[in-house]
Design a protein around this motif. Structure first.
Motif, mmCIF file in Angstrom:
data_model
loop_
_atom_site.group_PDB
_atom_site.id
_atom_site.type_symbol
_atom_site.label_atom_id
_atom_site.label_comp_id
_atom_site.label_asym_id
_atom_site.label_seq_id
_atom_site.Cartn_x
_atom_site.Cartn_y
_atom_site.Cartn_z
ATOM 1 N N LEU A 433 4.551 3.396 5.791
ATOM 2 C CA LEU A 433 5.107 3.256 4.440
ATOM 3 C C LEU A 433 6.049 2.068 4.400
ATOM 4 C CD1 LEU A 433 6.483 5.950 2.053
ATOM 5 C CD2 LEU A 433 7.982 4.080 2.731
ATOM 6 N N LEU A 434 5.904 1.237 3.385
ATOM 7 C CA LEU A 434 6.856 0.171 3.103
ATOM 8 C C LEU A 434 7.415 0.368 1.696
ATOM 9 C CD1 LEU A 434 5.133 -3.073 4.484
ATOM 10 C CD2 LEU A 434 7.079 -1.835 5.480
ATOM 11 N N ALA A 435 8.732 0.359 1.585
ATOM 12 C CA ALA A 435 9.397 0.407 0.284
ATOM 13 C C ALA A 435 10.202 -0.876 0.135
ATOM 14 C CB ALA A 435 10.312 1.628 0.189
ATOM 15 N N ASP A 449 -6.153 -0.329 3.043
ATOM 16 C CA ASP A 449 -5.899 0.471 4.242
ATOM 17 C C ASP A 449 -5.426 1.856 3.810
ATOM 18 O OD1 ASP A 449 -5.071 1.657 6.575
ATOM 19 O OD2 ASP A 449 -3.838 -0.019 7.253
ATOM 20 N N PRO A 450 -6.215 2.898 4.007
ATOM 21 C CA PRO A 450 -5.818 4.243 3.579
ATOM 22 C C PRO A 450 -4.601 4.778 4.323
ATOM 23 C CG PRO A 450 -7.805 4.327 4.931
ATOM 24 C CD PRO A 450 -7.534 2.873 4.663
ATOM 25 N N HIS A 451 -4.212 4.124 5.411
ATOM 26 C CA HIS A 451 -3.043 4.562 6.172
ATOM 27 C C HIS A 451 -1.782 3.777 5.804
ATOM 28 C CE1 HIS A 451 -6.203 6.434 8.577
ATOM 29 N NE2 HIS A 451 -5.271 7.239 9.039
ATOM 30 N N LEU A 452 -1.879 2.913 4.786
ATOM 31 C CA LEU A 452 -0.721 2.138 4.330
ATOM 32 C C LEU A 452 -0.305 2.611 2.950
ATOM 33 C CD1 LEU A 452 1.295 -0.202 4.521
ATOM 34 C CD2 LEU A 452 -0.496 -1.706 3.605
ATOM 35 N N ILE A 453 1.000 2.899 2.796
ATOM 36 C CA ILE A 453 1.559 3.372 1.526
ATOM 37 C C ILE A 453 2.634 2.404 1.083
ATOM 38 C CG2 ILE A 453 2.835 5.259 0.407
ATOM 39 C CD1 ILE A 453 1.560 6.984 2.841
ATOM 40 N N LEU A 454 2.502 1.848 -0.095
ATOM 41 C CA LEU A 454 3.484 0.924 -0.648
ATOM 42 C C LEU A 454 4.233 1.599 -1.789
ATOM 43 C CD1 LEU A 454 1.317 -2.347 -0.764
ATOM 44 C CD2 LEU A 454 2.822 -1.546 1.100
ATOM 45 N N ILE A 455 5.542 1.581 -1.720
ATOM 46 C CA ILE A 455 6.376 2.202 -2.751
ATOM 47 C C ILE A 455 6.956 1.114 -3.624
ATOM 48 C CG2 ILE A 455 8.397 3.623 -3.205
ATOM 49 C CD1 ILE A 455 6.052 5.156 -2.016
#
Length: 458
Positions: A433-435, A449-455
């Motif tokens: 996760l990157l915020a 990338d399904p394993h990358l989450i952007l906030i």
């Protein structure tokens, strides 16, 4: 203006409208607006009960009783009260007999009355158990340790007597955000106040957050410059050692050896002081997730006002007294951005449950925290941190929170993935996760990338 207390009003409604409910406890940190909440409710709901509001202002039992009788006479001028009464028990019993309508007696700052009069909790135990059935009681207080003991300790006389318990909490960041046009202003205010209602209202009374910060904290006469030490004085007999510890912790999490070295206090005697500060909710012990090593425990100041005070104000009082408001730009150097960034990390971390509900995170975390430990970077082992770890039995989320003017990009993601290699994941599926306060570069946004989450920015 009065903001954001709809849920508390509904709870007061539930208490007053329930025939079976007899007593309610209302507590919370000072300045969260408990008194304002109660008085606003009384003004807006006069038809729901005959309210008798009394605020204790003395530790002396008979002085409080005399003042309480005066309030009774003013509130109910048609009732002839005796010139004096021997106790609250007799006074309340008398009121229950002569007032036919439903009566709600509110005793605000109840700890003033009870803390130095050991028989008072026992007396009110009897009043609640055996007093007039038409009388309800709301006992309110800001002394957290006393109120929590009466509510939660099996040995306390009032344990089990409260049909409703309300903790009046600070405003959330989302609520504070709604009061300010600029999200950076909201983040700064929340970082300095923690959402404490009275402090937030102070900021709203100035033309800008910068002017408010200068006037409230960096003037010798500022309304908040001595607030943290004064709160310590109200809770502790001698705050000197506690202040040494708070100043040692400052804006950063610290281990016990670091606190000992910074404060000059023997580490063997620190535990009682740390436990006391923790019970007052000024600090918290922070365990390192995915590690069972006790030595990795750290302590951090969780009360935002205390964290700001002991990071920037207390170490610089001489400079503030000399230069007054001009000292602010000197004191709030590059560390202020880091200070606000820690609050940003906290907000993102606390939002993880909601992110899971919104399906931004593909699992519901069971544990949240941050991780620290040795990592191999630039051809050497060095201590490093990961801002966010969240996990259940099968999944692990690791994240970085960047509160800065530059968009986050591939470099931040690569550093995060490198650090994650040294976190003991125990075969969990890892997500990243990157915020970022300033959003993301086009290159990272183009990743699939399904394993990358952007906030997105808050």
């Amino acid at each position: 203006m009065f903001y954001f207390r709809e849920a508390e009003f509904r709870q007061l409604d539930r208490f007053l409208l329930s025939p079976a409910s007899k007593a309610m406890a209302v507590y919370g940190r000072r300045r969260t607006g408990k008194t304002r909440l109660i008085t606003e409710y009384i003004q807006k709901n006069p038809q729901k009960a005959a309210f008798l509001y009394y605020q204790c202002s003395s530790y002396d039992y008979h002085a409080c009783l005399t003042d309480f009788l005066s309030v009774c006479r003013n509130q109910f001028p048609n009732i002839i009260l005796p010139v004096s009464m021997p106790s609250f028990k007799d006074t309340i019993t008398f009121l229950g007999q002569v007032l036919p309508e439903k009566l709600c007696i509110i005793i605000d700052e109840f700890p003033f009355l009870a803390k130095k009069n050991d028989n008072v909790p026992v007396e009110f135990q009897w009043i609640i158990d055996h007093g007039p059935g038409s009388v309800k009681f709301i006992l309110s207080g800001s002394n957290l340790s006393f109120m929590k003991t009466q509510i939660g300790s099996l040995e306390a006389p009032l344990y089990g007597r409260f049909d409703e318990i309300m903790e009046v909490r600070p405003f959330s960041f989302v609520q504070v955000r709604s009061l300010f046009l600029n999200p950076d202003d909201a983040m700064k205010v929340y970082s300095m106040t923690g959402g404490i209602a009275q402090y937030v209202m102070f900021f709203l009374s100035y033309p800008s957050v910068k002017e408010a910060t200068s006037a409230l904290f960096f003037s010798p006469d500022g309304r908040l410059i001595r607030e943290a030490p004064n709160m310590l004085l109200q809770e502790l007999r001698d705050p000197t050692t506690y202040e040494q510890i708070l100043r040692a912790i400052g804006g950063n999490s610290r281990s016990m050896p670091q606190i000992s070295a910074q404060s000059g206090l023997d580490s063997r005697g620190l535990s009682p002081y740390l436990n006391r500060l923790e019970s007052l909710q000024f600090i918290a012990s922070v365990a390192n997730p995915l590690s069972n090593e006790k030595r990795k425990q750290r302590f951090r100041i969780t009360d935002a006002l205390f964290r700001f005070h002991y990071t920037f104000i207390e170490p610089n009082l001489s400079l503030i007294n000399s230069l007054r408001e001009q000292s602010m730009d000197i004191i709030l150097d590059h560390r202020y951005q880091e200070f606000v960034g820690i609050t940003y990390e906290d907000i993102i971390r606390e939002n993880c449950f909601q992110y899971a509900l919104d399906q931004k995170i593909p699992f519901m975390p069971r544990t949240l925290g941050k991780w620290w430990g040795p990592v191999f970077l630039n051809n050497s082992w060095q201590e490093s941190e990961v801002d966010l770890v969240a996990y259940d039995d099968h999944h692990l989320l690791v994240g970085e929170c960047k509160y800065r003017s530059k968009a986050a990009g591939m470099q931040e993601l690569e550093n995060l993935k490198l650090k994650a290699q040294f976190i003991p994941s125990k075969n969990r599926e890892i997500f990243f996760l990157l915020a970022s306060r300033s959003g993301f570069t086009d290159k990272i946004l183009a990743l699939s990338d399904p394993h990358l989450i952007l906030i997105d920015p808050i």
